[in-house]
Scaffold this motif. Structure first.
Motif, PDB file in Angstrom:
ATOM      1  N   TYR A 253      -5.968  13.539  -5.828  1.00  0.00           N
ATOM      2  CA  TYR A 253      -6.966  12.743  -6.549  1.00  0.00           C
ATOM      3  C   TYR A 253      -6.714  11.252  -6.363  1.00  0.00           C
ATOM      4  O   TYR A 253      -7.644  10.468  -6.208  1.00  0.00           O
ATOM      5  N   SER A 254      -5.435  10.844  -6.364  1.00  0.00           N
ATOM      6  CA  SER A 254      -5.103   9.430  -6.166  1.00  0.00           C
ATOM      7  C   SER A 254      -5.459   8.963  -4.764  1.00  0.00           C
ATOM      8  O   SER A 254      -5.769   7.783  -4.551  1.00  0.00           O
ATOM      9  N   ALA A 255      -5.415   9.882  -3.790  1.00  0.00           N
ATOM     10  CA  ALA A 255      -5.732   9.511  -2.408  1.00  0.00           C
ATOM     11  C   ALA A 255      -7.192   9.098  -2.247  1.00  0.00           C
ATOM     12  O   ALA A 255      -7.537   8.393  -1.286  1.00  0.00           O
TER      13      ALA A 255
ATOM     14  N   GLY B 293       5.916   9.454  -6.030  1.00  0.00           N
ATOM     15  CA  GLY B 293       4.479   9.657  -6.112  1.00  0.00           C
ATOM     16  C   GLY B 293       3.610   8.547  -5.570  1.00  0.00           C
ATOM     17  O   GLY B 293       2.442   8.777  -5.239  1.00  0.00           O
ATOM     18  N   PHE B 294       4.156   7.324  -5.442  1.00  0.00           N
ATOM     19  CA  PHE B 294       3.320   6.214  -4.987  1.00  0.00           C
ATOM     20  C   PHE B 294       2.960   6.289  -3.502  1.00  0.00           C
ATOM     21  O   PHE B 294       1.798   6.111  -3.142  1.00  0.00           O
ATOM     22  N   PRO B 295       3.891   6.549  -2.590  1.00  0.00           N
ATOM     23  CA  PRO B 295       3.523   6.529  -1.169  1.00  0.00           C
ATOM     24  C   PRO B 295       2.777   7.767  -0.695  1.00  0.00           C
ATOM     25  O   PRO B 295       2.044   7.695   0.296  1.00  0.00           O
ATOM     26  N   ILE B 296       2.935   8.905  -1.374  1.00  0.00           N
ATOM     27  CA  ILE B 296       2.340  10.155  -0.872  1.00  0.00           C
ATOM     28  C   ILE B 296       0.812  10.102  -0.820  1.00  0.00           C
ATOM     29  O   ILE B 296       0.218  10.518   0.182  1.00  0.00           O
ATOM     30  N   PRO B 297       0.110   9.604  -1.846  1.00  0.00           N
ATOM     31  CA  PRO B 297      -1.357   9.494  -1.721  1.00  0.00           C
ATOM     32  C   PRO B 297      -1.791   8.585  -0.572  1.00  0.00           C
ATOM     33  O   PRO B 297      -2.804   8.843   0.073  1.00  0.00           O
TER      34      PRO B 297
ATOM     35  N   VAL C 203      -3.676  -1.204  -2.437  1.00  0.00           N
ATOM     36  CA  VAL C 203      -2.298  -0.748  -2.651  1.00  0.00           C
ATOM     37  C   VAL C 203      -1.583  -1.656  -3.652  1.00  0.00           C
ATOM     38  O   VAL C 203      -0.874  -1.183  -4.552  1.00  0.00           O
ATOM     39  N   VAL C 204      -1.787  -2.960  -3.519  1.00  0.00           N
ATOM     40  CA  VAL C 204      -1.115  -3.914  -4.409  1.00  0.00           C
ATOM     41  C   VAL C 204      -1.592  -3.731  -5.846  1.00  0.00           C
ATOM     42  O   VAL C 204      -0.779  -3.711  -6.788  1.00  0.00           O
ATOM     43  N   VAL C 205      -2.902  -3.576  -6.040  1.00  0.00           N
ATOM     44  CA  VAL C 205      -3.434  -3.408  -7.397  1.00  0.00           C
ATOM     45  C   VAL C 205      -2.900  -2.126  -8.028  1.00  0.00           C
ATOM     46  O   VAL C 205      -2.470  -2.117  -9.194  1.00  0.00           O
ATOM     47  N   VAL C 206      -2.917  -1.036  -7.281  1.00  0.00           N
ATOM     48  CA  VAL C 206      -2.404   0.235  -7.804  1.00  0.00           C
ATOM     49  C   VAL C 206      -0.913   0.125  -8.107  1.00  0.00           C
ATOM     50  O   VAL C 206      -0.431   0.656  -9.117  1.00  0.00           O
TER      51      VAL C 206
ATOM     52  N   TYR D 163       9.794  17.887 -13.000  1.00  0.00           N
ATOM     53  CA  TYR D 163       8.736  17.069 -13.620  1.00  0.00           C
ATOM     54  C   TYR D 163       7.991  16.248 -12.565  1.00  0.00           C
ATOM     55  O   TYR D 163       6.759  16.261 -12.507  1.00  0.00           O
ATOM     56  N   VAL D 164       8.747  15.538 -11.736  1.00  0.00           N
ATOM     57  CA  VAL D 164       8.141  14.585 -10.798  1.00  0.00           C
ATOM     58  C   VAL D 164       7.361  15.291  -9.704  1.00  0.00           C
ATOM     59  O   VAL D 164       6.198  14.947  -9.428  1.00  0.00           O
ATOM     60  N   TRP D 165       7.948  16.301  -9.063  1.00  0.00           N
ATOM     61  CA  TRP D 165       7.268  16.913  -7.924  1.00  0.00           C
ATOM     62  C   TRP D 165       6.082  17.772  -8.336  1.00  0.00           C
ATOM     63  O   TRP D 165       5.107  17.891  -7.591  1.00  0.00           O
ATOM     64  N   SER D 166       6.133  18.342  -9.527  1.00  0.00           N
ATOM     65  CA  SER D 166       4.937  19.030 -10.028  1.00  0.00           C
ATOM     66  C   SER D 166       3.842  18.018 -10.343  1.00  0.00           C
ATOM     67  O   SER D 166       2.649  18.299 -10.157  1.00  0.00           O
ATOM     68  N   ASP D 167       4.234  16.825 -10.789  1.00  0.00           N
ATOM     69  CA  ASP D 167       3.256  15.768 -11.044  1.00  0.00           C
ATOM     70  C   ASP D 167       2.655  15.256  -9.739  1.00  0.00           C
ATOM     71  O   ASP D 167       1.451  14.964  -9.679  1.00  0.00           O
ATOM     72  N   VAL D 168       3.475  15.127  -8.692  1.00  0.00           N
ATOM     73  CA  VAL D 168       2.973  14.724  -7.383  1.00  0.00           C
ATOM     74  C   VAL D 168       1.960  15.741  -6.870  1.00  0.00           C
ATOM     75  O   VAL D 168       0.884  15.381  -6.366  1.00  0.00           O
TER      76      VAL D 168
END
Length: 317
Positions: free
Chosen positions: A192-194, A104-108, A235-238, A181-186
């Motif tokens: 929104y994270s983007a 989930g971190f790199p996709i946004p 990116v670092v803060v997130v 769980y993970v891909w539905s969360d992504v």
């Protein structure tokens, strides 16, 4: 003589700081007044309740109350780690969290970089709306959708997977629980994270793009040499915040997707704490497990922030 001079210098420095604080309060009192309610909220509802974590070190009794209950020391922590289930819980929580972070971190970031390159305004706004709208769907509704989609009786995905000889009941498969769980969360949070990264991209100096264009840089080169360095602090803060919450897997979704067939991978610290604390009324053990989880998160947050400050120069503080 030197010590006396150092003391006088320290006193003078403290006086100057107090004077600067007083001038700042008088000059910007409206801004400080705006802080009163948020600070009061955090003190009353976040910091004062932390004192109740003392239950983890006591044999809590409802009649005697929190402070009247007898001390138990580290007995409840020992009970938890002596339980064979403890290491399964920690492993399940870590694996689910790391899987979610890596997926989930790199996709946004990729989504924000891609949308930043789109020039057709209508298409860009449409993609933004479609991708961040799922964020406003409640977790209960998302889980209900997953159950309807993957149900072996009425879900269309079960027929599709069964046609190819795959497991048609993913919700009952322990190995498939983490992916569901993970891909539905992504899907629910990536758009929104983007927005955070798109805001950071909007703050990049346009002259950098002009210079890259004059140098004959392609779009990929501009992304690599202009966009990524521009959003690196964000990116670092997130990333620091995400790693600091690596053990804080969402309780609601894991609990709602949980069933007796996938319990070997879906039972995490949050669901175990709920069952032990509220269903079994063992408040002291539940508090000890929750406190252990919070301490691990705090250690991870401090460690990642320290490493980030030394490597990149950016961090939370």
């Amino acid at each position: 003589m030197t010590a006396a001079l150092d003391n006088r210098a320290a006193v003078a420095l403290r006086k100057r700081r107090r004077g600067a604080l007083g001038r700042s309060l008088r000059r910007h009192w409206q801004l400080y007044a705006l802080l009163v309610l948020p600070v009061a909220y955090f003190v009353i509802f976040q910091y004062i309740p932390m004192a109740n974590n003392v239950i983890a070190f006591k044999d809590y009794n409802v009649v005697q109350g929190i402070w009247g209950s007898p001390w138990a020391g580290l007995d409840h922590f020992e009970r938890f780690f002596a339980n064979p289930v403890a290491w399964d819980l920690i492993r399940n929580t870590l694996m689910l969290s790391l899987y979610g972070f890596l997926a989930g971190f790199p996709i946004p970031i990729i989504l924000a970089l891609a949308l930043n390159e789109v020039r057709a305004r209508f298409f860009k706004r449409t993609v933004q709306m479609v991708t961040y709208a799922p964020h406003f769907i409640s977790t209960v509704i998302v889980v209900s959708m997953l159950i309807l989609i993957f149900s072996p009786r009425i879900g269309f995905m079960s027929d599709f997977l069964g046609f190819f000889g795959m497991n048609s009941n993913l919700l009952a498969d322990p190995d498939a629980f983490r992916s569901v769980y993970v891909w539905s969360d992504v899907w629910q949070t990536a758009g929104y994270s983007a927005i955070i990264y798109m805001a950071a991209l909007a703050g990049i100096d346009p002259s950098l793009y002009e210079a890259a264009r004059l140098d004959g840089a392609s779009r990929l080169r501009k992304i690599w040499h202009v966009d990524l360095p521009g959003i690196a602090p964000t990116v670092v803060v997130v990333m620091v915040l995400s790693v600091g919450n690596i053990m804080a897997v969402g309780f609601e979704k894991a609990f709602l997707l949980q069933n007796p067939l996938n319990l070997s991978t879906s039972e995490i610290i949050a669901t175990y704490t709920y069952k032990i604390g509220l269903l079994s009324a063992d408040f002291s053990l539940a508090t000890a497990v929750g406190l252990f989880n919070s301490v691990i998160n705090l250690i991870l947050l401090l460690a990642v922030n320290t490493v980030s400050k030394r490597v990149t120069g950016n961090g939370l503080w």
